[in-house]
Scaffold this active site. Structure first.
Site, PDB file in Angstrom:
ATOM      1  N   TYR A   7      23.656  11.238 -37.205  1.00  0.00           N
ATOM      2  CA  TYR A   7      24.280  10.832 -35.939  1.00  0.00           C
ATOM      3  C   TYR A   7      25.176  11.908 -35.349  1.00  0.00           C
ATOM      4  O   TYR A   7      25.795  11.687 -34.305  1.00  0.00           O
ATOM      5  CB  TYR A   7      25.100   9.552 -36.150  1.00  0.00           C
ATOM      6  CG  TYR A   7      26.167   9.723 -37.203  1.00  0.00           C
ATOM      7  CD1 TYR A   7      25.918   9.400 -38.532  1.00  0.00           C
ATOM      8  CD2 TYR A   7      27.407  10.273 -36.877  1.00  0.00           C
ATOM      9  CE1 TYR A   7      26.888   9.582 -39.507  1.00  0.00           C
ATOM     10  CE2 TYR A   7      28.377  10.463 -37.849  1.00  0.00           C
ATOM     11  CZ  TYR A   7      28.107  10.112 -39.160  1.00  0.00           C
ATOM     12  OH  TYR A   7      29.072  10.323 -40.115  1.00  0.00           O
ATOM     13  N   GLY A   8      25.282  13.068 -36.001  1.00  0.00           N
ATOM     14  CA  GLY A   8      26.239  14.078 -35.540  1.00  0.00           C
ATOM     15  C   GLY A   8      25.630  15.454 -35.391  1.00  0.00           C
ATOM     16  O   GLY A   8      24.587  15.633 -34.748  1.00  0.00           O
ATOM     17  N   THR A   9      26.289  16.423 -36.008  1.00  0.00           N
ATOM     18  CA  THR A   9      25.915  17.825 -35.832  1.00  0.00           C
ATOM     19  C   THR A   9      24.572  18.184 -36.448  1.00  0.00           C
ATOM     20  O   THR A   9      24.052  19.270 -36.193  1.00  0.00           O
ATOM     21  CB  THR A   9      26.982  18.736 -36.448  1.00  0.00           C
ATOM     22  OG1 THR A   9      27.135  18.391 -37.829  1.00  0.00           O
ATOM     23  CG2 THR A   9      28.320  18.576 -35.743  1.00  0.00           C
ATOM     24  N   LEU A  10      23.994  17.265 -37.238  1.00  0.00           N
ATOM     25  CA  LEU A  10      22.684  17.544 -37.833  1.00  0.00           C
ATOM     26  C   LEU A  10      21.535  17.186 -36.898  1.00  0.00           C
ATOM     27  O   LEU A  10      20.382  17.570 -37.131  1.00  0.00           O
ATOM     28  CB  LEU A  10      22.527  16.782 -39.160  1.00  0.00           C
ATOM     29  CG  LEU A  10      23.385  17.320 -40.311  1.00  0.00           C
ATOM     30  CD1 LEU A  10      23.473  16.286 -41.439  1.00  0.00           C
ATOM     31  CD2 LEU A  10      22.822  18.632 -40.850  1.00  0.00           C
ATOM     32  N   GLU A  75      28.320  17.966 -46.199  1.00  0.00           N
ATOM     33  CA  GLU A  75      29.156  16.842 -45.755  1.00  0.00           C
ATOM     34  C   GLU A  75      30.343  16.595 -46.682  1.00  0.00           C
ATOM     35  O   GLU A  75      31.099  15.630 -46.488  1.00  0.00           O
ATOM     36  CB  GLU A  75      28.307  15.576 -45.610  1.00  0.00           C
ATOM     37  CG  GLU A  75      27.123  15.711 -44.650  1.00  0.00           C
ATOM     38  CD  GLU A  75      27.539  16.127 -43.237  1.00  0.00           C
ATOM     39  OE1 GLU A  75      28.712  15.940 -42.872  1.00  0.00           O
ATOM     40  OE2 GLU A  75      26.692  16.658 -42.508  1.00  0.00           O
TER      41      GLU A  75
END
Ligand code: PCA
Length: 122
Positions: A7-10, A75
């Site tokens: 849901y983020g920087t990935l 993470e």
């Protein structure tokens, strides 16, 4: 192989996308209600939010064990930054649940982001 909900920087276009770019993209998905995002500056953290009705949007990727180990390191699982949990997804044709990274520290004072992390327009 493990299906992960990112849901983020990935996500595609995100600053850490190279970690999964060579893995298999399944499609987009949303968690069930009860989760929301907070801003940690350059990246978001997803936390449980009992009153939430929207869930969080993200991407499903099938990753191999080597990649999953790299993601766990990125993470900060060892430092207690995020924990990896199984999250139930809103009904979709791809998967009913997936592994995801839940922010493991206090989110008091952080800015709420709602149901999605913007990519490319920060
Ligand atoms: N990376 C992980 C968790 C938050 C972040 O920035 C992700 O994209 O799902």
């Amino acid at each position: 192989m493990t299906t992960v909900f990112l849901y983020g920087t990935l996500k595609r276009g995100g600053s850490n996308h190279a970690f999964v770019a060579h893995q298999r993209f399944l499609g987009t998905a949303r968690t069930v209600p009860g989760f929301t995002l907070y801003s940690l500056g350059d990246y978001p953290g997803m936390v449980r939010a009992p009153g939430d009705t929207a869930g969080v949007t993200g991407e499903l990727w099938v990753v191999d064990d080597t990649c999953l180990a790299e993601l766990d390191k990125l993470e900060g699982l060892d430092e207690g930054l995020y924990g990896r949990i199984d999250v139930v997804l809103a009904p979709n044709p791809l998967a009913s649940s997936a592994q995801t990274y839940l922010y493991a520290r206090a989110h008091d004072g952080l800015s709420p982001l709602g149901d999605h992390w913007p990519v490319g327009n920060l």
